[in-house]
Every structure is written in structure tokens, then in C-alpha cells.
Design a protein around this motif. Structure first.
Motif, mmCIF file in Angstrom:
data_model
loop_
_atom_site.group_PDB
_atom_site.id
_atom_site.type_symbol
_atom_site.label_atom_id
_atom_site.label_comp_id
_atom_site.label_asym_id
_atom_site.label_seq_id
_atom_site.Cartn_x
_atom_site.Cartn_y
_atom_site.Cartn_z
ATOM 1 N N VAL A 199 0.828 -1.201 0.000
ATOM 2 C CA VAL A 199 0.000 0.000 0.000
ATOM 3 C C VAL A 199 0.862 1.250 0.000
ATOM 4 C CG1 VAL A 199 -1.797 1.277 1.226
ATOM 5 C CG2 VAL A 199 -1.853 -1.232 1.188
ATOM 6 N N ARG A 200 1.749 1.382 0.969
ATOM 7 C CA ARG A 200 2.476 2.649 1.123
ATOM 8 C C ARG A 200 3.515 2.886 0.032
ATOM 9 N NH1 ARG A 200 7.476 1.583 3.612
ATOM 10 N NH2 ARG A 200 7.571 -0.413 4.726
ATOM 11 N N LEU A 201 4.012 1.829 -0.584
ATOM 12 C CA LEU A 201 5.026 2.014 -1.624
ATOM 13 C C LEU A 201 4.452 2.069 -3.044
ATOM 14 C CD1 LEU A 201 7.890 -0.356 -0.404
ATOM 15 C CD2 LEU A 201 7.638 2.108 -0.023
ATOM 16 N N HIS A 202 3.214 1.572 -3.219
ATOM 17 C CA HIS A 202 2.729 1.417 -4.592
ATOM 18 C C HIS A 202 1.362 2.041 -4.860
ATOM 19 C CE1 HIS A 202 6.111 -1.157 -5.596
ATOM 20 N NE2 HIS A 202 5.907 -1.805 -4.464
ATOM 21 N N GLU A 203 0.479 2.106 -3.883
ATOM 22 C CA GLU A 203 -0.819 2.736 -4.142
ATOM 23 C C GLU A 203 -0.669 4.256 -4.011
ATOM 24 O OE1 GLU A 203 -4.496 0.745 -3.327
ATOM 25 O OE2 GLU A 203 -3.465 -0.722 -2.059
ATOM 26 N N PRO A 204 -1.499 5.031 -4.727
ATOM 27 C CA PRO A 204 -1.324 6.486 -4.751
ATOM 28 C C PRO A 204 -1.555 7.124 -3.375
ATOM 29 C CG PRO A 204 -3.364 5.849 -5.846
ATOM 30 C CD PRO A 204 -2.614 4.585 -5.587
ATOM 31 N N VAL A 205 -0.531 7.756 -2.835
ATOM 32 C CA VAL A 205 -0.614 8.342 -1.501
ATOM 33 C C VAL A 205 -1.713 9.394 -1.431
ATOM 34 C CG1 VAL A 205 0.626 9.708 0.221
ATOM 35 C CG2 VAL A 205 1.792 7.844 -0.979
ATOM 36 N N ARG A 206 -1.898 10.133 -2.514
ATOM 37 C CA ARG A 206 -2.917 11.191 -2.514
ATOM 38 C C ARG A 206 -4.312 10.621 -2.289
ATOM 39 N NH1 ARG A 206 -2.880 15.539 -7.340
ATOM 40 N NH2 ARG A 206 -3.282 13.677 -8.589
ATOM 41 N N ALA A 207 -4.520 9.375 -2.649
ATOM 42 C CA ALA A 207 -5.815 8.742 -2.453
ATOM 43 C C ALA A 207 -5.954 8.114 -1.070
ATOM 44 C CB ALA A 207 -6.045 7.675 -3.516
ATOM 45 N N LEU A 208 -4.883 8.137 -0.289
ATOM 46 C CA LEU A 208 -4.884 7.551 1.048
ATOM 47 C C LEU A 208 -4.846 8.594 2.161
ATOM 48 C CD1 LEU A 208 -2.134 4.836 0.409
ATOM 49 C CD2 LEU A 208 -4.559 4.349 0.780
ATOM 50 N N ASP A 209 -4.123 9.676 1.945
ATOM 51 C CA ASP A 209 -3.763 10.608 3.012
ATOM 52 C C ASP A 209 -4.904 11.572 3.343
ATOM 53 O OD1 ASP A 209 -2.542 12.327 4.788
ATOM 54 O OD2 ASP A 209 -0.734 12.609 3.583
ATOM 55 N N GLY A 210 -5.486 11.365 4.520
ATOM 56 C CA GLY A 210 -6.563 12.223 4.997
ATOM 57 C C GLY A 210 -6.101 13.380 5.852
ATOM 58 N N MET A 211 -4.839 13.703 5.749
ATOM 59 C CA MET A 211 -4.214 14.802 6.494
ATOM 60 C C MET A 211 -4.054 14.433 7.971
ATOM 61 S SD MET A 211 -3.620 16.662 3.936
ATOM 62 C CE MET A 211 -4.216 17.042 2.292
ATOM 63 N N GLU A 212 -3.793 15.422 8.819
ATOM 64 C CA GLU A 212 -3.320 15.178 10.181
ATOM 65 C C GLU A 212 -4.214 14.225 10.974
ATOM 66 O OE1 GLU A 212 -1.881 17.627 14.198
ATOM 67 O OE2 GLU A 212 -2.649 18.697 12.450
ATOM 68 N N ASP A 213 -5.515 14.484 10.987
ATOM 69 C CA ASP A 213 -6.401 13.643 11.788
ATOM 70 C C ASP A 213 -7.246 12.685 10.956
ATOM 71 O OD1 ASP A 213 -8.155 15.400 10.630
ATOM 72 O OD2 ASP A 213 -9.087 16.083 12.508
ATOM 73 N N GLY A 214 -6.992 12.649 9.662
ATOM 74 C CA GLY A 214 -7.738 11.749 8.779
ATOM 75 C C GLY A 214 -9.115 12.240 8.386
ATOM 76 N N LEU A 215 -9.509 13.412 8.860
ATOM 77 C CA LEU A 215 -10.869 13.895 8.653
ATOM 78 C C LEU A 215 -10.974 15.063 7.684
ATOM 79 C CD1 LEU A 215 -12.040 13.817 12.390
ATOM 80 C CD2 LEU A 215 -12.563 12.133 10.616
ATOM 81 N N HIS A 216 -9.856 15.463 7.094
ATOM 82 C CA HIS A 216 -9.837 16.662 6.255
ATOM 83 C C HIS A 216 -10.891 16.601 5.150
ATOM 84 C CE1 HIS A 216 -8.309 19.980 3.796
ATOM 85 N NE2 HIS A 216 -8.363 19.161 2.768
ATOM 86 N N PHE A 217 -10.948 15.501 4.414
ATOM 87 C CA PHE A 217 -11.855 15.432 3.267
ATOM 88 C C PHE A 217 -13.304 15.258 3.697
ATOM 89 C CE2 PHE A 217 -7.685 14.518 1.517
ATOM 90 C CZ PHE A 217 -7.674 15.371 0.429
ATOM 91 N N TYR A 218 -13.540 14.631 4.841
ATOM 92 C CA TYR A 218 -14.905 14.582 5.358
ATOM 93 C C TYR A 218 -15.409 15.997 5.640
ATOM 94 C CZ TYR A 218 -14.022 9.587 6.006
ATOM 95 O OH TYR A 218 -13.719 8.272 5.799
ATOM 96 N N ARG A 219 -14.587 16.804 6.281
ATOM 97 C CA ARG A 219 -14.992 18.185 6.572
ATOM 98 C C ARG A 219 -15.306 18.948 5.288
ATOM 99 N NH1 ARG A 219 -10.356 17.872 9.968
ATOM 100 N NH2 ARG A 219 -10.921 17.576 12.161
ATOM 101 N N GLU A 220 -14.407 18.827 4.311
ATOM 102 C CA GLU A 220 -14.577 19.569 3.064
ATOM 103 C C GLU A 220 -15.836 19.122 2.323
ATOM 104 O OE1 GLU A 220 -12.556 22.057 1.639
ATOM 105 O OE2 GLU A 220 -11.743 22.134 3.670
ATOM 106 N N ILE A 221 -16.049 17.837 2.237
ATOM 107 C CA ILE A 221 -17.207 17.319 1.507
ATOM 108 C C ILE A 221 -18.499 17.650 2.241
ATOM 109 C CG2 ILE A 221 -18.347 15.205 0.703
ATOM 110 C CD1 ILE A 221 -15.479 14.081 0.211
ATOM 111 N N ILE A 222 -18.531 17.441 3.542
ATOM 112 C CA ILE A 222 -19.743 17.738 4.318
ATOM 113 C C ILE A 222 -20.086 19.221 4.234
ATOM 114 C CG2 ILE A 222 -20.670 17.845 6.673
ATOM 115 C CD1 ILE A 222 -19.051 15.217 7.195
ATOM 116 N N ASP A 223 -19.079 20.063 4.307
ATOM 117 C CA ASP A 223 -19.305 21.510 4.296
ATOM 118 C C ASP A 223 -19.993 21.981 3.019
ATOM 119 O OD1 ASP A 223 -18.904 24.227 5.361
ATOM 120 O OD2 ASP A 223 -17.477 24.433 3.707
#
Length: 276
Positions: A199-223
Motif C-alpha cells: 500500500v504505502r510504496l505502490h498505491e497512490p498516496v494522494r488517495a490515502l492521506d486524509g491529512m493530520e487527523d484523517g478527517l480533512h476530506f470529510y470536513r470539506e465534503i460535508i461543508d
């Protein structure tokens, strides 16, 4: 070289490299190269394998021993009973995400408009369209390379009512939808380094990384999501197993009602959804 001897050579290579399920991966790669089935190892193990197939098989097992995911080597992954193309630009569809699709389908009606945010390979949107009637869908992703895979998958599963848009979340999205569904990046940045090598060496990191607390994209989408939902529309998320409370709180604070958490087959929280 016989079919069985080649399998054993591949298995030994993967086992020595410490690959989990070395026996299964060795067999699947051999079937992929030789265009055979799972029964051939027992029924036709003594047949000779062509030289080109032998070379190709050992190349692929060598790549797998370096932790390149099996699905990136074969180029496909099954999801919801369909076969999807995958490469290093998209996450490999996982069984956990089928829980999300199945929950959306319980609420999906004919003719609905579906927005799939962070669509990746398109497997979520295309599965929903495949198993429904007269629905249309828009898959959104920031990655042009991922969207190319999604478009190829739409052709592969014959879904002309799937459309795709390169956009930074809602930046270029227009219109209203009865459903928004998303499996966004939700791994905490500090945890990326602890993931399996595949996962960490081969899958796209941008599709995995939810930022510091993992909730960044939930906040953005919900907002932003309420602006794009019809009255009574629903928002569905796949979540990490420890994120149900946080995502539920974000949705309720944004005015979502009847917010529900759904567990996966392992009893872990996997889906959160609610209505406006």
C-alpha cells in the motif's frame, strides 16, 4: 518445465520474500500468465509450459516479491461481481468498500442522479449504475490519470450513463443529486508509513492521506455537499473503523438528519450516512 514445477518455483520465490499468501499469489499469477483455471494445478500439473510463459511468470513473481500488488501486475480486480481495470494511479478496490455500495443500493431508486466524490477507478459509481435502472452518475477526482482508468472501466462494464470530471472536490461540479457517495482519503498522515509495503510504496498516496487527523476530506465534503443535494438527498461515506463518532458529529453539525453507522462483516464501523 512443468506447470506444477513452475508454480513451486514461484511459490518458493514469494515465500522467501515473506509475501503473505504466497501460495495463492503464485497460483493466481500462473493462471493469469497461462490462461488457466484453479483446477489446472491438480488436473494438469504435469503438462509442459511454453518458454515465453515461463519467463513471463518468473518476471511477475519477481515483481510480486518486491511487494508490487498482485492486482497491479494482472491489471484487474473484481468488485461487486464485476471486473475493473486498475493501475498505480488508482486504489485497488477492496471488499470493505462493497459494504458502502450495498448500503447505497438499499436507498437507491430508479432515475436517481449520483455523485461519486473521489471516484478513483470508478468502481463505486459504476457498480451502482450497473445494479440500478435509469440512474445517471458523475464521478469526480482531482487525478486526470485516475479518471482515465475510470473512463476505461465505464467502457469495460458498458455504462454509458457514467460521466467523469476532473475537479478539486466540488470546485467544478454543477447541478443537484439525489445521492452523494464518497470513499475519500482517510488515513492519518502519520500512519501512512505504518501501512503494508504494497500500500504505502505502490498505491497512490494522494488517495490515502486524509491529512493530520484523517478527517480533512470529510470536513470539506460535508461543508459543501448540501449545496449539491436535492431536498431529502443523502450523503454516504466509507470511514475508517475508528471514525464513526467524528464523522457522525460533523454531519449532524452540518444539519444532516437520521445519521446512521453501518458495520462491516468483521463488526467494524465502515459506513456513515444521513439525509438533509
Amino acid at each position: 518445465m512443468t506447470y506444477r514445477a513452475l508454480y513451486e518455483a514461484g511459490y518458493e520465490m514469494l515465500a522467501q520474500a515473506g509475501v503473505a499468501e504466497a501460495d495463492l499469489d503464485a497460483r493466481l499469477l500462473l493462471e493469469f500468465v497461462c490462461h488457466t483455471s484453479r483446477h489446472d494445478l491438480l488436473a494438469h500439473g504435469e503438462r509442459n509450459v511454453e518458454e515465453e510463459q515461463r519467463k513471463r511468470y518468473l518476471e511477475l513473481t519477481g515483481a510480486r516479491s518486491k511487494r508490487i500488488p498482485l492486482q497491479y501486475l494482472t491489471g484487474v480486480q473484481e468488485f461487486m461481481g464485476l471486473e475493473f481495470l486498475v493501475n498505480e494511479h488508482v486504489l485497488i478496490p477492496r471488499q470493505d468498500t462493497e459494504i458502502l455500495v450495498e448500503e447505497v443500493m438499499r436507498n437507491l431508486h430508479d432515475g436517481f442522479r449520483i455523485l461519486d466524490m473521489c471516484t478513483g477507478s470508478g468502481c463505486i459509481l459504476l457498480s451502482l449504475l450497473h445494479y440500478s435502472n435509469h440512474c445517471v452518475g458523475l464521478g469526480v477526482d482531482i487525478s486526470a490519470e485516475a479518471l482515465e482508468v475510470a473512463r476505461q472501466n465505464a467502457d469495460k462494464v458498458h455504462e454509458p450513463d457514467a460521466h467523469f470530471l476532473q475537479s478539486d472536490l466540488f470546485e467544478r461540479v454543477e447541478g443537484k443529486f439525489e445521492m452523494i457517495v464518497s470513499n475519500p482519503p482517510y488515513i492519518r498522515s502519520a500512519e501512512i508509513g505504518t501501512l503494508a509495503e504494497e500500500v504505502r510504496l505502490h498505491e497512490p498516496v494522494r488517495a490515502l492521506d486524509g491529512m493530520e487527523d484523517g478527517l480533512h476530506f470529510y470536513r470539506e465534503i460535508i461543508d459543501k455537499s448540501r449545496e449539491y443535494l436535492c431536498g431529502g438527498g443523502q450523503l454516504f461515506f466509507e470511514i475508517g473503523c475508528d471514525q464513526a463518532s467524528a464523522v457522525t458529529g460533523l454531519m449532524e453539525a452540518a444539519g444532516y438528519q437520521d445519521v446512521v453507522t453501518v458495520k462491516d462483516f468483521a463488526g467494524l464501523d465502515r459506513v456513515v450516512y444521513g439525509s438533509i
